[in-house]
Structure formats: structure tokens, C-alpha cells
Scaffold this motif. Structure first.
Motif, PDB file in Angstrom:
ATOM      1  N   UNK A 112      -4.331  -8.508  -2.918  1.00  0.00           N
ATOM      2  CA  UNK A 112      -3.498  -7.329  -2.629  1.00  0.00           C
ATOM      3  C   UNK A 112      -4.187  -6.413  -1.621  1.00  0.00           C
ATOM      4  N   UNK A 113      -5.501  -6.197  -1.789  1.00  0.00           N
ATOM      5  CA  UNK A 113      -6.238  -5.339  -0.855  1.00  0.00           C
ATOM      6  C   UNK A 113      -6.299  -5.961   0.534  1.00  0.00           C
ATOM      7  N   UNK A 114      -6.468  -7.278   0.610  1.00  0.00           N
ATOM      8  CA  UNK A 114      -6.496  -7.962   1.911  1.00  0.00           C
ATOM      9  C   UNK A 114      -5.136  -7.869   2.599  1.00  0.00           C
ATOM     10  N   UNK A 115      -4.068  -7.957   1.846  1.00  0.00           N
ATOM     11  CA  UNK A 115      -2.732  -7.838   2.434  1.00  0.00           C
ATOM     12  C   UNK A 115      -2.496  -6.424   2.949  1.00  0.00           C
ATOM     13  N   UNK A 116      -2.994  -5.437   2.218  1.00  0.00           N
ATOM     14  CA  UNK A 116      -2.889  -4.048   2.698  1.00  0.00           C
ATOM     15  C   UNK A 116      -3.661  -3.885   3.995  1.00  0.00           C
ATOM     16  N   UNK A 117      -4.850  -4.466   4.056  1.00  0.00           N
ATOM     17  CA  UNK A 117      -5.659  -4.392   5.271  1.00  0.00           C
ATOM     18  C   UNK A 117      -4.951  -5.087   6.435  1.00  0.00           C
ATOM     19  N   UNK A 118      -4.372  -6.230   6.161  1.00  0.00           N
ATOM     20  CA  UNK A 118      -3.638  -6.977   7.186  1.00  0.00           C
ATOM     21  C   UNK A 118      -2.488  -6.126   7.730  1.00  0.00           C
ATOM     22  N   UNK A 119      -1.765  -5.460   6.829  1.00  0.00           N
ATOM     23  CA  UNK A 119      -0.631  -4.640   7.240  1.00  0.00           C
ATOM     24  C   UNK A 119      -1.081  -3.468   8.098  1.00  0.00           C
TER      25      UNK A 119
END
Length: 158
Positions: free
Chosen positions: A148-155
């Protein structure tokens, strides 16, 4: 070759962690099982040629129901019993349906029960299985959080 997805990685984590204290049977353990059951299906008694690849190591208690990969949670089964007939049925009721008489059922059940009793202390104990599941579930929850944190960073980067 497919790229690893988070769900694939999660499954690998689950299997890898589980295998640390619940490894699949070794070749020596498999040989011991074949010898114990005299190269015969534990359910129907049919002889199985080891080189024929028609013999299966069948989990008595499925992993999905809290069973382990211990050799002592397996029996030797023919392909017909394990693959075509038993499916999700509990082993004792399946054994009863495969036995031609009550005496045969009792003999086969006793043989399987004696095999189960050979398991080292703790291998199949519910407390140990529960702790193992708890450790794995925590690791998977941590992984989900990291995804979830990696997806937030990606976004944020796109």
C-alpha cells in the motif's frame, strides 16, 4: 515468463515462511512412507509400483484445514483414490467407503493411526500450528502495508 505481482509474491512469502518449520517430506521420508504402507494404497489396498508415478502422498488433514506437510500427515494413495474419488472428503469417512468390510476398515484405520502416532511431538499440535499461522499472517499483513505504501509512492511519482 510472468512478472511477479504482489499477490504472487505474497503467496511465495507464505509458502517460504511455512516451509521453515513445516518443510515438504524429504526423499528419505517418502521412502519410509512407501515402505510403511508396503507400496499399497492406504485407502483401497491396491499395489502401487513406485516407478509408475501413480502413487501419491495424500495429506490426511489438508493444509487449508490446519494440516502440515509433515510426512506423518501423509499416507500413500493410488491416483484413483487421491485424484478422482477422495477430493475434499475427510479421510476416515473416505476410508470407510473404500473398505469392503468393517474388519478391513479397522485394520486400515489402525495402520494409518499408528503412522500418525510416529510424528515427533509438536509437529501436528494445534498450538504449534496456530503460532506458525500467526507469524505468517503478521508477515503477510506487514507485506500488505508495504504494498500500500509503495502504491502511494508510485501515485506521487506519476
Amino acid at each position: 515468463m510472468a512478472k511477479d505481482t504482489p499477490s504472487m509474491a505474497k503467496n511465495k512469502i507464505k509458502r517460504s515462511l511455512g516451509a521453515i518449520c513445516d518443510p515438504h517430506p524429504s526423499k528419505a521420508e517418502e521412502k519410509e512412507l512407501w515402505e510403511y504402507f508396503d507400496s499399497q494404497c492406504a485407502y483401497c489396498g491396491v499395489s502401487i509400483e513406485r516407478d509408475s508415478r501413480t502413487g501419491h502422498l495424500d495429506h490426511l488433514v489438508p493444509i487449508s484445514e490446519g494440516g502440515t506437510n509433515s510426512i506423518f500427515n501423509h499416507v500413500l494413495s493410488c491416483a484413483k483414490c487421491n485424484g478422482d474419488e477422495k477430493r475434499e472428503e475427510e479421510w476416515e469417512s473416505f476410508l470407510k467407503s473404500k473398505s469392503v468390510s468393517l474388519d478391513v476398515y479397522e485394520q486400515r484405520k489402525n495402520r494409518i493411526s499408528q503412522w500418525l502416532q510416529r510424528a515427533p511431538k509438536g509437529v501436528n499440535e494445534p498450538d504449534i500450528v496456530a503460532v506458525r499461522a500467526s507469524i505468517i499472517n503478521k508477515a503477510l499483513a506487514d507485506f500488505d502495508g508495504a504494498v500500500a505504501r509503495m502504491r502511494e509512492l508510485r501515485d506521487r511519482c506519476t
